[in-house]
Design a protein around this motif. Structure first.
Motif: not given
Length: 313
Positions: A41-48, A53-56, A66-68, A70-78
């Motif tokens: 909710r703190e971003t307007t970047d469509p990727y995260p 949305e897919v995770m939830s 936590d999963a979100w 970890d996912f963005l740490e592994a793959w920070p950009t589209v």
């Protein structure tokens, strides 16, 4: 905030109070004063936002955080996700118990579409976002709303429950869509959809917490006035333990740890009671593998007269 159209269409207007502007203002003020703080909710970047949305879709929001991260740490950009090995993305999904693994496949493919077909830029409309693999109307509208402030009124189970109780809207999909659309102020889908979903998730849960959560719609709420807090039925999920969904997840996890495995080596790693000719034997395992192959996750080939399974790369 703007009040939007003063008059909704007749079908929606019959359910709404006369002072729709006050209803809108009360909800937005309640949300902006205090709401659950989720990082997406703190971003307007469509990727995260898309990842969240897919995770939830089948997972409680508190478990997604936590999963979100970890996912963005592994793959920070589209672009990073698009370049990833699909097997790694699927393995991540399984390890974090995020539900059906084909969502990981679709998310990975959507990232490839954004980078290869859209020059790295996400579409900004619900219709445009639906061109991405695995992105249906609800997810597309949510991303358009939260990333670009360019969506329609979100209608999910929580929103339906709110409208049913507050304004006595009948349990009818078309009626929910009409009333939700009439309520949302023009051009404010980001704050509005967040606010009404928060209301359903915090104050108007299956067991309502009207006073404890300070519900801003108590003055207009039909259920609060009558004491009748019934709501549309919510489908229950089948038991996960021992289900085909659980077994499919185990197959993906095991194959993620090996280049490939013959069926009789894979089977005991999936079920301890695997027996080649038994109830949970080769025929049962081949059925799981065929399902996963149809989802584009697994390949099965004959090698030296023996079926061998591996994750699709």
């Amino acid at each position: 905030m703007t009040d939007g159209p003063e008059t909704a269409d007749a079908d929606a207007g019959e359910y709404l109070p006369d002072d729709v502007g006050a209803v809108r203002s009360a909800l937005v003020e309640w949300y902006e004063t205090d709401h659950r703080e989720y990082p997406w909710r703190e971003t307007t970047d469509p990727y995260p936002i898309l990842v969240s949305e897919v995770m939830s879709q089948q997972t409680q929001l508190d478990r997604v955080v936590d999963a979100w991260r970890d996912f963005l740490e592994a793959w920070p950009t589209v672009a990073a996700l698009a370049a990833a090995d699909r097997a790694d993305v699927v393995a991540f999904w399984t390890d974090h118990s995020l539900g059906y693994n084909n969502r990981a496949k679709y998310l990975h493919e959507a990232a490839r579409q954004v980078t290869e077909e859209f020059d790295g830029e996400f579409p900004e409309t619900p219709d445009g976002l639906q061109e991405l693999m695995g992105v249906g109307p609800y997810t597309a509208n949510a991303v358009a709303s939260f990333a670009f402030d360019n969506g329609d009124a979100v209608v999910d189970t929580n929103v339906e429950r709110v409208l049913y109780r507050a304004f006595d809207v009948p349990d009818d999909d078309a009626a929910f869509e009409r009333v939700a659309g009439a309520l949302m102020p023009d051009g404010e889908s980001r704050v509005w959809n967040n606010a009404i979903m928060e209301l359903g998730g915090v104050a108007c849960e299956k067991t309502p917490r009207c006073d404890e959560a300070g519900c801003p719609w108590r003055a207009w709420c039909h259920a609060y006035e009558t004491g009748d807090f019934t709501a549309p039925d919510v489908p229950t999920q089948p038991s996960f333990e021992g289900s085909r969904r659980q077994m499919r997840g185990r197959v993906v996890r095991v194959l993620g740890e090996h280049d490939d495995l013959p069926l009789d080596e894979l089977g005991p790693r999936v079920r301890v009671d695997y027996a080649p000719d038994g109830e949970y034997g080769r025929e049962w395992l081949r059925g799981l593998l065929d399902d996963l192959a149809d989802d584009g996750l697994v390949d099965v080939e004959e090698r030296d007269g023996e079926a061998v399974a591996r994750l699709r790369r």
